[in-house]
Write a protein that holds these residues in place. Structure first.
Motif, short mmCIF file in Angstrom:
data_model
loop_
_atom_site.label_atom_id
_atom_site.label_comp_id
_atom_site.label_asym_id
_atom_site.label_seq_id
_atom_site.Cartn_x
_atom_site.Cartn_y
_atom_site.Cartn_z
N THR A 188 4.19 -2.97 -7.06
CA THR A 188 3.79 -3.05 -7.21
C THR A 188 2.49 -1.82 -5.86
O THR A 188 2.58 -2.29 -5.12
CB THR A 188 1.85 -3.43 -7.69
N SER A 203 -0.32 0.65 -4.44
CA SER A 203 -1.33 0.75 -4.14
C SER A 203 -2.07 1.30 -3.63
O SER A 203 -1.69 2.50 -2.66
CB SER A 203 -2.69 -1.14 -4.43
N GLN A 261 0.75 -0.87 0.18
CA GLN A 261 0.39 -0.36 -0.02
C GLN A 261 0.86 1.24 0.00
O GLN A 261 1.71 0.97 0.51
CB GLN A 261 -0.92 0.07 1.03
N PRO A 309 2.62 5.12 -5.41
CA PRO A 309 1.23 4.93 -6.60
C PRO A 309 2.62 4.50 -7.67
O PRO A 309 3.06 4.02 -9.13
CB PRO A 309 0.06 5.21 -6.85
#
Length: 124
Positions: free
Chosen positions: A121, A123, A13, A88
């Motif tokens: 990645t 988020s 995150q 992100p």
């Protein structure tokens, strides 16, 4: 020949942290500076950070300064990228690279060897 293998990518995150590792094998007795690059979908591969052979000199692209730290293991054949406060826009495949020189470079053409990459990645 030098082979590079990255690990440590994953899904996190925004605001979280990841630590990427890159281990070199093969002809690692020579002096190699190391670098990290990343490539987001639809974009060119871009420089992130590099570190000198002895680890005393580092350099970062502006967008990661203060958040990412590149370092080398004591055996010199491992390089790390500690990534904190991830955003992100850091989402990309991260590649480590080696060049037969004492100091790193920002141009990807300056590197002789590349790993296969690890996906990061972030988020929102």
């Amino acid at each position: 020949q030098v082979q590079l293998g990255e690990s440590g990518g994953g899904l996190v995150q925004a605001g979280g942290s990841l630590r990427l590792s890159c281990e070199a094998s093969g002809r690692t007795t020579s002096s190699y500076a190391m670098g990290w690059f990343r490539q987001a979908p639809g974009k060119e591969r871009e420089f992130v950070a590099h570190i000198s052979w002895r680890g005393g000199t580092t350099y970062y692209t502006d967008s990661v300064k203060g958040r990412f730290t590149i370092s080398r293991g004591n055996a010199k054949n491992t390089v790390y990228l500690q990534m904190n406060n991830l955003k992100p826009e850091d989402t990309a495949v991260y590649y480590c690279a080696a060049r037969s020189a004492f100091f790193g470079a920002v141009d990807r053409e300056a590197y002789d060897y590349w790993g296969q990459g690890t996906q990061v990645t972030v988020s929102s």
